[in-house]
Design a protein around this motif. Structure first.
Motif, short mmCIF file in Angstrom:
data_model
loop_
_atom_site.label_atom_id
_atom_site.label_comp_id
_atom_site.label_asym_id
_atom_site.label_seq_id
_atom_site.Cartn_x
_atom_site.Cartn_y
_atom_site.Cartn_z
N GLN A 29 0.93 -1.33 0.12
CA GLN A 29 -0.15 0.01 0.18
C GLN A 29 0.92 1.19 0.15
OE1 GLN A 29 -3.23 -0.21 -0.59
NE2 GLN A 29 -2.99 -2.52 -0.54
N ASN A 30 1.94 1.39 1.00
CA ASN A 30 2.84 2.52 0.80
C ASN A 30 3.54 2.52 -0.54
OD1 ASN A 30 4.21 4.23 1.99
ND2 ASN A 30 6.14 3.24 2.20
N LEU A 31 3.83 1.26 -1.30
CA LEU A 31 4.44 1.61 -2.55
C LEU A 31 3.46 2.27 -3.39
CD1 LEU A 31 6.07 -1.34 -4.26
CD2 LEU A 31 4.40 -0.37 -5.48
N PHE A 32 2.32 1.82 -3.50
CA PHE A 32 1.14 2.43 -4.35
C PHE A 32 0.90 3.82 -4.26
CE2 PHE A 32 -0.95 -2.00 -4.34
CZ PHE A 32 -0.37 -2.50 -5.60
N SER A 33 0.79 4.23 -2.73
CA SER A 33 0.77 5.66 -2.44
C SER A 33 1.76 6.54 -2.88
CB SER A 33 0.46 5.90 -1.00
OG SER A 33 1.67 5.64 -0.23
N ARG A 34 3.00 5.99 -3.05
CA ARG A 34 4.04 6.98 -3.60
C ARG A 34 4.28 6.78 -4.79
NH1 ARG A 34 8.96 6.44 0.35
NH2 ARG A 34 8.06 4.04 0.37
N LEU A 94 1.82 -15.38 -2.71
CA LEU A 94 1.34 -14.12 -2.70
C LEU A 94 -0.15 -14.22 -3.24
CD1 LEU A 94 1.51 -11.19 -1.79
CD2 LEU A 94 2.43 -10.76 -3.87
N VAL A 95 -1.00 -14.01 -2.36
CA VAL A 95 -2.38 -13.83 -2.91
C VAL A 95 -2.65 -12.52 -3.23
CG1 VAL A 95 -4.93 -14.45 -2.61
CG2 VAL A 95 -3.13 -15.82 -1.67
N VAL A 96 -3.03 -12.06 -4.34
CA VAL A 96 -3.61 -10.63 -4.74
C VAL A 96 -5.04 -10.48 -5.19
CG1 VAL A 96 -3.02 -8.77 -6.28
CG2 VAL A 96 -1.08 -10.30 -5.90
N GLU A 97 -5.65 -9.70 -4.17
CA GLU A 97 -7.18 -9.63 -4.26
C GLU A 97 -7.55 -8.25 -4.23
OE1 GLU A 97 -11.24 -9.77 -3.81
OE2 GLU A 97 -9.89 -11.30 -4.10
N SER A 98 -8.36 -7.79 -5.25
CA SER A 98 -8.74 -6.63 -5.56
C SER A 98 -9.76 -5.94 -4.30
CB SER A 98 -9.63 -6.47 -7.06
OG SER A 98 -10.76 -7.27 -7.03
N GLY A 99 -10.21 -6.98 -3.55
CA GLY A 99 -11.23 -6.44 -2.80
C GLY A 99 -10.80 -5.92 -1.41
N PRO A 100 -11.63 -5.54 -0.41
CA PRO A 100 -11.02 -5.12 0.85
C PRO A 100 -10.60 -6.54 1.69
CG PRO A 100 -13.23 -4.66 0.81
CD PRO A 100 -12.93 -5.17 -0.57
N THR A 229 1.01 -14.68 2.00
CA THR A 229 0.77 -13.29 2.14
C THR A 229 -0.66 -13.00 1.32
OG1 THR A 229 3.04 -12.84 2.57
CG2 THR A 229 1.53 -11.06 1.59
N PHE A 230 -1.47 -12.26 2.05
CA PHE A 230 -2.82 -11.79 1.31
C PHE A 230 -2.61 -10.40 1.55
CE2 PHE A 230 -4.09 -15.89 2.93
CZ PHE A 230 -4.79 -16.17 2.11
N SER A 231 -2.66 -9.74 -0.03
CA SER A 231 -2.51 -8.37 -0.16
C SER A 231 -3.95 -8.02 -0.89
CB SER A 231 -1.44 -8.22 -1.34
OG SER A 231 -1.40 -6.67 -1.65
N TYR A 232 -4.73 -7.15 0.10
CA TYR A 232 -6.21 -6.78 -0.64
C TYR A 232 -5.94 -5.39 -1.01
CZ TYR A 232 -7.26 -10.79 2.62
OH TYR A 232 -7.60 -11.82 3.01
N ASN A 233 -7.00 -5.04 -1.81
CA ASN A 233 -6.97 -3.60 -2.50
C ASN A 233 -6.02 -3.53 -3.49
OD1 ASN A 233 -9.44 -2.72 -1.09
ND2 ASN A 233 -8.19 -2.55 0.70
N ALA A 234 -5.44 -4.75 -4.02
CA ALA A 234 -4.73 -4.68 -5.02
C ALA A 234 -5.09 -5.50 -6.08
CB ALA A 234 -3.25 -5.27 -4.42
N SER A 235 -4.99 -4.90 -7.19
CA SER A 235 -5.56 -5.44 -8.67
C SER A 235 -4.54 -5.81 -9.48
CB SER A 235 -6.61 -4.58 -9.15
OG SER A 235 -7.70 -4.47 -8.38
N SER A 251 -1.90 -2.99 -9.87
CA SER A 251 -2.36 -1.47 -9.44
C SER A 251 -3.22 -1.57 -8.33
CB SER A 251 -3.33 -1.05 -10.72
OG SER A 251 -3.60 0.31 -10.37
N GLU A 252 -3.30 -0.43 -7.73
CA GLU A 252 -4.17 -0.26 -6.24
C GLU A 252 -5.44 -0.15 -6.99
OE1 GLU A 252 -4.28 2.51 -2.48
OE2 GLU A 252 -3.41 3.44 -4.50
N SER A 253 -6.27 -0.86 -6.26
CA SER A 253 -7.64 -0.90 -6.76
C SER A 253 -8.45 0.49 -6.90
CB SER A 253 -8.68 -1.81 -5.84
OG SER A 253 -8.04 -3.21 -6.02
N SER A 254 -8.08 1.23 -5.88
CA SER A 254 -8.76 2.69 -5.67
C SER A 254 -8.28 3.39 -6.80
CB SER A 254 -8.20 3.41 -4.40
OG SER A 254 -6.90 3.48 -4.20
N ALA A 255 -7.06 3.23 -7.51
CA ALA A 255 -6.80 3.83 -8.59
C ALA A 255 -7.34 3.45 -9.75
CB ALA A 255 -5.22 3.61 -9.11
#
Length: 421
Positions: A29-34, A94-100, A229-235, A251-255
């Motif tokens: 999330q920090n990576l996405f935000s910056r 690593l599980v990448v999930e677009s939802g929260p 590892t589960f990474s949520y809000n990541a698409s 990409s970050e889901s919010s983007a």
């Protein structure tokens, strides 16, 4: 794109190699935000991704990380795959999930029924997986104390013309290895279920119900305890093939929600996994088409069949003690009686074939799950075929789900499709 400090990249590499669910997700999330500028809040009705949306010359500046295994999607299938890879094979996942959180799609919008394996063609993957999977699931539930109950099911013929279909289901179930199936005369079935009306019934003692959230929670816990590892809000928005590997664009889901479709869509991270499992559910075919270098001819055309559920209001005691199913219909198993573990009665799902939505909305699970109260008008006559005492006004909108299919209306139901690329 903003470049990262060297120590930040080393930290991300270390965490992705030795996963810790909370820290890894925070770092992503920090990576996405910056790394990604905020998009305009404007949007368009169609936001499909095409190859022109990517500027591949700019991918060179996108941060890249190597990982062992990536599972796309944290539905029950993706979670179970991640658990199996980490627990049984010692892989770092690593599980990448677009939802929260996990299980927000089809995994939480279904009948919560443990099927016996009656309906599927002999020796099909659906038949083989259902019969064996049902036994494994009951065993897992007992070992991990997952709430479930083997309540049994009655498939009913409400008129004499349906009896041959019932006989065919019996024979198919026996072929598939389903134990305990028995044909019953109508009076026998109605003795078991006094509110039921039928002329004949097929009893399936092996069928049951399960608390799907508790199941997924247990699978997630086991996967995490073995390093997943589960990474949520990541698409995952696409990828490209390099040799025999697929580079995943993240990409970050919010983007994605605010992407205006007119500007290039840049990934914020590229993952280079040794193994990729696409278990993205409803969006799996759409996502597969975004992997450049894959033969699009092997990707099936998706079809979507929405189903609504209605609950029975003002009922203090359970009307039924078994699952009650009518004859199967095109695209589904008919509007049936489903019980939950609290005894609440639900009717559904019906079948409504819907159009595909755009890629981004599909990735973000922005399907229309609303339940129109007027749709109950179609439920009453179907339910009264086997439950004639259903009173007007007793149905209340419940919820809806969408069946992901690779065969459409009036087509022969397709078998499961598991592809190795």
């Amino acid at each position: 794109m903003v470049k990262f400090k060297e120590n930040t990249m080393k930290s991300i590499t270390r965490i992705l190699t030795k996963p810790n669910p909370l820290i890894a997700n925070s770092l992503l999330q920090n990576l996405f935000s910056r790394s990604h500028p905020k998009h305009s809040s404007s949007s368009t009705s169609i936001r499909s991704i095409s190859s022109s949306a990517y500027n591949y010359t700019q991918l060179e500046s996108v941060p890249k990380e190597s990982v062992d295994c990536v599972v796309i999607g944290a539905g029950v299938v993706g979670i179970a795959v991640a658990r199996e890879l980490s627990l049984k094979h010692g892989r770092e996942v690593l599980v990448v999930e677009s939802g929260p959180t996990f299980g927000t799609g089809t995994s939480s919008r279904n009948s919560e029924v443990i099927h016996a394996g009656i309906y599927y063609p002999f020796n099909s993957l659906k038949a083989l997986f259902c019969v064996r999977g049902r036994k494994l699931l009951y065993r897992y539930c007992k070992e991990h104390e997952i709430p479930h109950e083997q309540v049994g099911k009655l498939i009913v013929a409400t008129r004499s013309s349906e009896i041959p279909k019932l006989d065919a289901l019996l024979n198919r179930g026996i072929e598939n290895g389903v134990d305990g199936l028995r044909l019953m005369e109508g009076y026998e079935a109605m003795k078991l279920e006094p509110e039921l009306h039928c002329v004949k019934a097929l009893l399936s003692p092996a069928s049951g119900i399960i608390d799907t959230h508790s199941l997924m929670l247990s699978l997630v816990g086991e996967a995490e305890s073995h390093g997943t590892t589960f990474s949520y809000n990541a698409s995952v928005i696409g990828g490209h093939r390099e040799g025999n590997k697929i580079q995943l664009h993240i990409s970050e889901s919010s983007a994605l929600k605010s992407w205006d479709a007119s500007s290039p869509l840049h990934p914020e991270l590229i993952l280079n996994p040794k193994l990729v499992v696409n278990s993205a559910g409803l969006s799996a075919p759409s996502l597969a088409r975004q992997f450049c270098g894959l033969d699009s001819g092997v990707i099936p055309t998706p079809y979507y069949a929405r189903g609504c559920y209605f609950t029975l209001s003002n009922v203090k005691t359970p009307l039924f003690h078994h699952l009650i199913y009518p004859m199967p219909e095109d695209g589904g198993l008919g509007v049936h009686v489903t019980l939950d573990l609290n005894g609440q009665v639900k009717f559904g799902p019906d079948v409504e074939w819907i159009d595909c939505i755009d890629d981004i909305s599909s990735f973000l699970n922005l399907f229309d799950y609303s339940v129109c109260k007027d749709r109950s008008k179609q439920f009453y006559p179907e339910i009264r075929k086997y439950y004639p005492n259903l009173k007007d006004g007793s149905l209340e909108p419940g919820y809806s789900g969408i069946r992901p299919k690779v065969s459409g209306p009036k087509q022969v139901p397709a078998d499961f499709l598991v592809q190795m690329l």
